[in-house]
Design a protein around this motif. Structure first.
Motif, PDB file in Angstrom:
ATOM      1  N   GLY A 186      -1.928  10.283   0.562  1.00 24.44           N
ATOM      2  CA  GLY A 186      -3.209   9.603   0.725  1.00 24.44           C
ATOM      3  C   GLY A 186      -3.774   9.774   2.120  1.00 24.44           C
ATOM      4  O   GLY A 186      -3.117  10.249   3.034  1.00 24.44           O
ATOM      5  N   THR A 187      -5.048   9.391   2.247  1.00 24.36           N
ATOM      6  CA  THR A 187      -5.725   9.450   3.549  1.00 24.36           C
ATOM      7  C   THR A 187      -6.423   8.130   3.827  1.00 24.36           C
ATOM      8  O   THR A 187      -7.605   8.038   3.573  1.00 24.36           O
ATOM      9  CB  THR A 187      -6.775  10.580   3.570  1.00 24.36           C
ATOM     10  N   TYR A 194      -4.208   5.913   2.380  1.00 26.00           N
ATOM     11  CA  TYR A 194      -3.447   5.428   1.237  1.00 26.00           C
ATOM     12  C   TYR A 194      -3.873   6.161  -0.019  1.00 26.00           C
ATOM     13  O   TYR A 194      -5.010   6.621  -0.144  1.00 26.00           O
ATOM     14  CB  TYR A 194      -3.652   3.917   1.042  1.00 26.00           C
ATOM     15  N   VAL A 195      -2.968   6.253  -0.993  1.00 20.67           N
ATOM     16  CA  VAL A 195      -3.250   6.886  -2.273  1.00 20.67           C
ATOM     17  C   VAL A 195      -4.039   5.903  -3.124  1.00 20.67           C
ATOM     18  O   VAL A 195      -3.610   4.764  -3.329  1.00 20.67           O
ATOM     19  CB  VAL A 195      -1.935   7.288  -2.983  1.00 20.67           C
ATOM     20  N   GLU A 196      -5.205   6.331  -3.622  1.00 16.61           N
ATOM     21  CA  GLU A 196      -6.046   5.445  -4.428  1.00 16.61           C
ATOM     22  C   GLU A 196      -5.402   5.206  -5.789  1.00 16.61           C
ATOM     23  O   GLU A 196      -4.905   6.126  -6.430  1.00 16.61           O
ATOM     24  CB  GLU A 196      -7.431   6.059  -4.613  1.00 16.61           C
ATOM     25  N   ALA A 205       2.292   7.761   0.163  1.00 20.26           N
ATOM     26  CA  ALA A 205       2.532   9.000  -0.580  1.00 20.26           C
ATOM     27  C   ALA A 205       3.309   8.678  -1.845  1.00 20.26           C
ATOM     28  O   ALA A 205       4.072   7.713  -1.890  1.00 20.26           O
ATOM     29  CB  ALA A 205       3.298   9.994   0.265  1.00 20.26           C
ATOM     30  N   LYS A 262       1.763  13.572  -3.853  1.00 22.50           N
ATOM     31  CA  LYS A 262       0.374  13.220  -3.587  1.00 22.50           C
ATOM     32  C   LYS A 262       0.341  12.359  -2.327  1.00 22.50           C
ATOM     33  O   LYS A 262       0.974  11.315  -2.272  1.00 22.50           O
ATOM     34  CB  LYS A 262      -0.213  12.443  -4.763  1.00 22.50           C
ATOM     35  N   ASP A 314       0.845  -1.183   0.000  1.00 24.89           N
ATOM     36  CA  ASP A 314       0.000   0.000   0.000  1.00 24.89           C
ATOM     37  C   ASP A 314       0.885   1.239   0.000  1.00 24.89           C
ATOM     38  O   ASP A 314       1.908   1.283   0.679  1.00 24.89           O
ATOM     39  CB  ASP A 314      -0.906   0.012   1.232  1.00 24.89           C
TER      40      ASP A 314
END
Length: 102
Positions: free
Chosen positions: A49-50, A52-54, A39, A47, A36
């Motif tokens: 993530g919140t 994880y980055v989608e 960033a 970028k 996962d």
């Protein structure tokens, strides 16, 4: 391009073709594993993530499983005649990052 991955309760900043030692995984040598991404850093910016980055994924190949160097620990209680020595070898997995998709 770089990515920050999370595995084994730790975060690692990785780039392509990087070899790193991580906490032991349930995978054999030669297996592919995916992590996962927390960033991703590209030429456009970072970028995050919140949590994880989608759509982002890091794939890596397991090179080997092993144990680290032995750490010696000694305990001692004065005036009691009590002392002992312990040893510990932390297991690890050596992986090589193959690709980062963002």
């Amino acid at each position: 391009m770089f990515a920050v991955i999370e595995t084994g309760g730790k975060q690692y900043k990785v780039s392509e073709d990087q070899v790193l030692f991580i906490e032991k995984l349930n995978a054999e040598a030669g297996d592919e594993v995916a992590f996962d991404v927390v960033a991703v850093g590209t030429d456009d910016g970072i970028k995050v993530g919140t949590p994880y980055v989608e759509g982002a994924k890091v794939t890596a190949e397991v090179l080997k499983n092993g144990k680290g160097k032995k750490i010696r620990v000694a305990t001692y209680k004065p005036k009691k005649g009590e002392k002992r020595t312990l040893g510990h070898r932390q297991p690890y997995t050596k992986v090589q990052v193959k690709s980062i998709t963002a």
